[in-house]
Structure formats: structure tokens, C-alpha cells
Motif scaffolding. Structure first.
Motif, PDB file in Angstrom:
ATOM      1  N   PRO A  57      57.578  41.503  30.129  1.00 55.08           N
ATOM      2  CA  PRO A  57      57.805  42.891  29.690  1.00 55.08           C
ATOM      3  C   PRO A  57      59.109  43.437  30.277  1.00 55.08           C
ATOM      4  O   PRO A  57      59.288  43.447  31.495  1.00 55.08           O
ATOM      5  N   ALA A  77      52.393  48.491  26.744  1.00 55.96           N
ATOM      6  CA  ALA A  77      53.246  47.312  26.623  1.00 55.96           C
ATOM      7  C   ALA A  77      52.671  46.136  27.405  1.00 55.96           C
ATOM      8  O   ALA A  77      52.756  44.979  26.972  1.00 55.96           O
ATOM      9  N   SER A 117      51.653  42.585  25.913  1.00 57.66           N
ATOM     10  CA  SER A 117      52.265  41.401  26.513  1.00 57.66           C
ATOM     11  C   SER A 117      51.213  40.383  26.923  1.00 57.66           C
ATOM     12  O   SER A 117      51.385  39.171  26.704  1.00 57.66           O
TER      13      SER A 117
END
Length: 317
Positions: A61, A70, A74
């Protein structure tokens, strides 16, 4: 790839049109097609000519918000890349050890990568054609076509998935989109077998060495609102100096290529749906999936699955 002149033809017969031929658009198109939808992917350029083709390819990330979401994308993508790494010659994905300097990753990421970390490193020269082939094997079709508007795509399919990256700035239009310029070099690898990254979240100059089958990638930069696509000589020399401070043997390595890409940055990824007029009194569903900054490869599978969920019943969700 099929060449299509925008405006030619009548009402399309596809279930969905995906706009954008980079890694986000291709991955989303693969997920939809493999769930049984008839999908057309519109891209004005070959996937191998997109910003994704310039990506270093380390699954980690980087420069993406919101951070918590995120990380979830990920982690889910990491699992898929680990599976793809079982066939590295066909997918371009390998699991390699490396070192992330100057930052402490979240516990959930450390649990996946271990200590020292072992993360997927993606050879984009192999991976993008792999995705294209996988999409076409599922019945999808890539069309060399630029979308002049979202409504143009809505007139051709009941579902539009907008993965236009930086192009969303004009297409939506979305003034929150900003370019973050990245410059790298590819040199002959003098024997580096592990990756190294030193990249603070807001740093404009970074240091990374990524061993790929075709050479060693040296990077990099993250210059906000810079959109010059030609490599800068002074920038390249500075990159080599930073990388040579970590691995002195790269100082004299033969340069094979200079590359520049514009990361599609946004204060937060836009992954949501809305209704669009199809121009004939009806509506199409539009799912937006763009603004992934420096982590498009890293979050691609997690975001694609969430985009498919927004598409809804047609995907079997």
C-alpha cells in the motif's frame, strides 16, 4: 484488440462497458466476465501503453487513501497475487523477499508478509497481457475506443464501470483528481535479488530497487501536479545516486530504459455507484472505481470484487 470508432454502430448488446485499460479496468473486467457477464472494455490505448505499464509492481500500500479501506483491499489482493505467483512465467507474479526502510507497516500487513517481508512483485510486461488474455478467455472484448462521456457508454450497456484513472478528471468531470509524476530507470541487473524500498508517505523523492526479469528498476519520484511525460536527465541521475547509496554496484549499471508515469491521485479512492441517463429516457448503473494513486496494482483485486458487488445481481452477488 478491436478498433472501434466512437459513435459508430447502434445500441450495444453487452451487459457492461468498463472504461479504462489499466490494471484497475482490466482486473474489474476480468472479475465481471468470469462471473458470467458479457463485458466490453473501452480503452483509447493498448493496456501495455497505460500508466500501469510503468508501475514498479511491488504489492504494497503506497500513496492511497482512505488508509483503513486501502489496507483491506490490499490484504484481499495479496491473497490473489500469492495464488498467481504459483505460475510466475505465465502471470509475471513472483513472491520475493525484500526490505522496507523507514516505515512500519500495519500489523495486518506484517502478518501477511512476515519479517523480513516477502511480497508479490509483478512484472507488468507479462502481467498486463496475462490479464487481457484471461479477460478474453472469459468472453470479454477489448475495444480501442475513447469514451467521450459516461453517457456515451450508458447508451451501449445497462452497466458502466468507470476505471478511467486520471482521465476521470475530464470524463466525470472530477476536479479532485491530481497527477503525481513518477520517474524510474531500468538498468542491467548487477546481481540484486531482493527488493528495497524507502518511500515516506509524503516524500517527493523515493528510493527503490525492484529486480524484474527484464532488468532492475531504480526509482523514483512522486511529484504532485507535475505532468511532464518526458524523462528528466537530472532526475534520473539523482535516482541512480540514491540507489547507489544502498547498492553501490548499480552506479555503473547500463541503462536500458527511462520511464515516466502519472499516478491517478485523489484524496480518497472513489468506489461507489450512481444512476446515469442513457440518453433515451432510461438509466444505466454507473460504478466508479478510480483514484488509486500509487497503489493501483496493490489494491486491484480487492477493488474489483467490491466494484462487482456494486454491480449487484448480474454478477451473482
Amino acid at each position: 484488440m478491436v478498433d472501434v470508432t466512437a459513435g459508430d454502430g447502434g445500441r450495444g448488446t453487452a451487459d457492461a462497458v468498463v472504461i479504462g485499460g489499466g490494471v484497475i479496468g482490466l482486473t474489474t473486467a476480468v472479475v465481471l466476465a468470469e462471473r458470467g457477464m458479457d463485458v466490453r472494455l473501452w480503452s483509447p490505448e493498448d493496456p501495455r501503453e497505460t500508466t500501469s505499464a510503468v508501475a514498479g509492481g511491488l504489492v504494497w500500500p503506497y500513496r492511497i487513501e482512505p488508509e483503513a479501506q486501502a489496507l483491506d483491499w490490499s490484504v484481499r489482493s495479496f491473497r490473489h497475487f500469492s495464488w498467481l505467483a504459483e505460475q510466475p512465467h505465465s502471470t509475471g507474479v513472483r513472491l520475493l523477499r525484500g526490505r522496507m526502510a523507514g516505515s512500519a507497516p500495519p500489523a495486518a500487513w506484517t502478518a501477511l508478509t512476515g519479517t523480513p517481508p516477502r511480497a508479490p512483485l509483478v512484472d507488468m510486461e507479462t502481467y498486463l497481457p496475462y490479464l487481457t488474455g484471461r479477460f478474453e478467455a472469459a468472453g470479454g472484448r477489448v475495444e480501442r475506443r475513447a469514451a467521450r462521456s459516461l453517457q456515451e457508454a450508458a447508451a451501449e450497456a445497462p452497466v458502466v464501470v468507470n476505471c478511467s484513472g486520471l482521465g476521470a478528471r475530464e470524463l466525470v468531470p472530477d476536479p479532485a483528481m491530481r497527477a503525481v509524476r513518477g520517474q524510474i530507470l531500468v538498468v542491467e541487473n548487477p546481481g540484486v535479488t531482493e527488493w528495497y524500498v524507502d518511500a515516506g508517505s509524503g516524500a517527493s523523492e523515493t528510493t527503490y530497487l525492484l529486480p524484474q526479469p527484464y532488468g532492475l528498476i531504480l526509482g523514483g519520484t512522486a511529484h504532485e501536479d507535475a505532468e511532464e511525460r518526458e524523462p528528466d536527465t537530472a532526475t534520473a541521475e539523482a535516482i541512480v545516486r540514491r540507489c547507489a547509496a544502498v547498492r553501490p554496484e548499480v552506479a555503473g549499471a547500463t541503462v536500458r530504459a527511462h520511464r515516466v508515469g502519472l499516478r491517478p491521485s485523489r484524496p480518497r479512492v472513489r468506489l461507489e455507484s450512481e444512476r446515469l441517463s442513457d440518453g433515451r429516457g432510461g438509466e444505466s448503473l454507473c460504478v466508479h472505481n478510480y483514484g488509486h494513486g500509487g497503489a493501483g496494482v496493490t489494491v486491484s483485486w480487492g477493488c474489483a470484487v467490491d466494484a462487482a458487488r456494486l454491480v449487484g445481481p448480474a454478477t451473482g452477488e
